[in-house]
Design an enzyme around this catalytic site. Structure first.
Site, PDB file in Angstrom:
ATOM      1  N   LYS A 162     -10.255 -10.473   5.396  1.00  0.00           N
ATOM      2  CA  LYS A 162      -9.765 -10.424   4.014  1.00  0.00           C
ATOM      3  C   LYS A 162      -9.338 -11.835   3.627  1.00  0.00           C
ATOM      4  O   LYS A 162      -8.696 -12.544   4.430  1.00  0.00           O
ATOM      5  CB  LYS A 162      -8.595  -9.447   3.948  1.00  0.00           C
ATOM      6  CG  LYS A 162      -8.056  -9.170   2.550  1.00  0.00           C
ATOM      7  CD  LYS A 162      -6.957  -8.117   2.640  1.00  0.00           C
ATOM      8  CE  LYS A 162      -6.353  -7.769   1.294  1.00  0.00           C
ATOM      9  NZ  LYS A 162      -5.296  -6.730   1.426  1.00  0.00           N
ATOM     10  N   SER A 243      -5.807  -2.921  -1.434  1.00  0.00           N
ATOM     11  CA  SER A 243      -6.395  -4.172  -1.879  1.00  0.00           C
ATOM     12  C   SER A 243      -7.451  -4.745  -0.941  1.00  0.00           C
ATOM     13  O   SER A 243      -8.151  -5.690  -1.283  1.00  0.00           O
ATOM     14  CB  SER A 243      -5.290  -5.216  -2.047  1.00  0.00           C
ATOM     15  OG  SER A 243      -4.649  -5.495  -0.802  1.00  0.00           O
ATOM     16  N   SER A 267      -2.976  -0.463   1.352  1.00  0.00           N
ATOM     17  CA  SER A 267      -4.077  -1.409   1.152  1.00  0.00           C
ATOM     18  C   SER A 267      -5.091  -1.447   2.284  1.00  0.00           C
ATOM     19  O   SER A 267      -6.136  -2.078   2.157  1.00  0.00           O
ATOM     20  CB  SER A 267      -3.525  -2.817   0.901  1.00  0.00           C
ATOM     21  OG  SER A 267      -3.016  -2.903  -0.407  1.00  0.00           O
TER      22      SER A 267
END
Length: 546
Positions: A162, A243, A267
């Site tokens: 990420k 996310s 997330s």
């Protein structure tokens, strides 16, 4: 003369092949009609304003691999698919050891596959932000020691991060233009651990900008750097979750062996669930947060996202380590995945939330667990107050982001706090913040003191523990939830969660079973998750990404 003729023919063939491969490039397309159609979507936050990134050039991202990919053909790709696609880490390592595969070929396969899909405007997922320019060279180096590698090792495995996790090879942007040139001098602690264990960092993936604590009601999986990430099970139809959107999407689409996500509240569990992959949100302190763009030092944690539970355990082990610079860090034991997990539900006490039994897929899976020997304890959860959760995130980020920018970011980064980011974005809001920055505005306005914050934290933790009290009182291995329905509660109570695919709705949208355990019970969660996975084998590869 005859030999010279054959030499010329051979050279011509090689260069023709190379020219053919170079034709696959990334082109911007007119998305106007698609955006007009998207405004009819029933979910307001899926009525997108744009798909493609306005700042990222994928041709530049792929430039370092031009020559290597020129000699990697569609035939090479197709021949490697059975050895790689949907295979777990032990199977990949076995294929390498038997000489059917190499770490270099594995890496080239993923690069080719990413380019193949992401350069096709009808299939692109907008999932990649950056690729490690040295990744092929690193894979070749790993091949020199491939004979000594355990099947339960991350050695030589290409993974994606990420893009809020620091890496020396690529900038760390959190999806924000304000951090577009954040070339950090050090890797995040977990990245250092992964490299020590031989993992190959393939690249960085898109995310909901600032880990989805930036704009209010905006699309999941959108960032100004990466554009709009799309779900491979239903492009423009299903949400990606957030996310860690790119992490879930790339694992689901087989763009890497695995990916790292981060979670504050849902997330990891959300994108894992909506992309039919296995996601573990560990207890705070199990994995280091040093070198990760923060929201909340109280709740933040990285975690592994994989196609299988065994991969999740192997990946988790490779990130473990005590970090003296993270005040939440704990010394923890590994998952010991080499000795395997038991496929046995006998005597396993599992809590079932009665209000969720109205979901037919959840109810069906509970019946399957009961038939397999699990003791099912039905729970009526108590009413709790979730007041001031936003306050906790506001005040933590107000103080934690400046610390990251001072201690971990590139020294050339001019922003020093949340207000600097807001002011910077206002100078070109159509490019930098097309959906607004309402949550950042809220952080600036929130005047809660650090003393008041401690009271808020205490109250939320107490309420979360109240909801999950049955774990102790009923001696449960886990409480069973759906997707990220109870991620916020598990977060404030500091409990780990593991989400595992459990089926698909009639529309084709994935649904997952989420196991909530006691703090530091990751091994137990992985064991029961593995048993469930082997019992149901629910995960299916996305139809258009086979």
């Amino acid at each position: 003369m005859k030999n010279n003729f054959f030499l010329l023919v051979t050279l011509f063939s090689i260069f023709s092949c190379k020219e053919k491969q170079d034709l696959i490039i990334f082109k911007k397309y007119d998305e106007t009609a698609q955006l007009v159609e998207q405004q009819n979507h029933e979910k307001k936050r899926m009525q997108f304003k744009l798909f493609q990134s306005k700042v990222l050039d994928m041709n530049e991202v792929f430039k370092p691999f031009k020559d290597d990919l020129a000699y990697f053909s569609e035939e090479d790709y197709q021949s490697l698919k059975p050895l790689i696609l949907e295979q777990d880490i032990p199977s990949l390592q076995k294929n390498v050891k038997e000489g059917k595969l190499s770490y270099e070929k594995l890496t080239l396969f993923y690069l080719y596959r990413i380019r193949k899909f992401e350069s096709d405007s009808t299939l692109s997922l907008n999932s990649i932000i950056a690729l490690n320019p040295e990744v092929i060279k690193e894979a070749r180096a790993k091949d020199k020691n491939k004979d000594k590698v355990s099947q339960y090792s991350m050695y030589g495995m290409p993974i994606l991060l990420k893009d809020n996790i620091n890496t020396k090879e690529m900038p760390t942007t959190a999806g924000a233009i304000a951090l577009q040139r954040n070339y950090t001098k050090k890797d995040a602690f977990i990245v250092e651990k992964l490299k020590e264990n031989g993992a190959i960092i393939l690249g960085k993936v898109n995310l909901s900008e600032w880990a989805y604590f930036f704009c209010s009601g905006c699309p999941l999986g959108y960032s100004a750097i990466g554009g709009q990430t799309l779900n491979p099970y239903g492009r423009k139809v299903f949400e990606t979750g957030g996310s860690s959107s790119g992490s879930g999407v790339t694992v689901a689409a087989n763009f890497a062996v695995a990916a790292i996500g981060t979670e504050t509240s849902g997330s990891i569990t959300s994108p894992s669930s909506l992309n039919s992959v296995v996601g573990l949100k560990p207890t705070i302190g199990v994995l280091s947060r040093t070198g990760i763009v923060p929201i909340s030092s109280t709740l933040d944690t990285p975690g592994p996202m994989t196609k299988s539970v065994i991969d999740n355990a192997i990946f988790m082990d490779a990130m473990l380590g005590y970090d003296v610079t993270d005040n939440a860090s704990k010394e923890t034991k590994g998952m010991d995945s080499q000795n395997g997990f038991h496929i046995n539900f006998k005597g396993k006490r599992l809590g079932v939330l009665k209000p969720l039994l109205s979901d037919s897929i959840y109810a069906l899976n509970i019946k399957i667990l009961k038939k397999a020997g699990a003791e099912i304890i039905e729970i009526t959860p108590p009413e709790i107050s979730f007041n001031d959760f936003r306050t906790l995130l506001n005040i933590d980020m107000k103080h934690d982001l400046p610390k990251y920018l001072l201690q971990q970011a590139d020294k050339s980064i001019f922003i020093k706090n949340v207000k600097n980011v807001v002011d910077f974005n206002l100078k070109d809001s159509l490019i930098r913040a097309p959906y607004g920055q309402q949550l950042f505005d809220g952080i600036i306005k929130d005047s809660t003191t650090l003393e008041e914050l401690e009271v808020v934290k205490g109250n939320l933790k107490k309420e979360g523990e109240k909801y999950l009290q049955f774990l102790k009182s009923e001696n449960l291995v886990a409480i069973l939830s759906i997707n990220n329905y109870h991620s916020g509660i598990a977060a404030v109570a500091l409990h780990p969660t593991l989400t595992v695919p459990m089926g698909y709705k009639l529309t084709g949208e994935p649904l997952s079973l989420t196991f909530i355990g006691q703090p530091f019970s990751e091994r137990k969660l992985l064991e029961v998750g593995y048993a469930f996975e082997q019992l149901t084998k629910s995960r299916k590869i996305p139809e258009n990404y086979q």
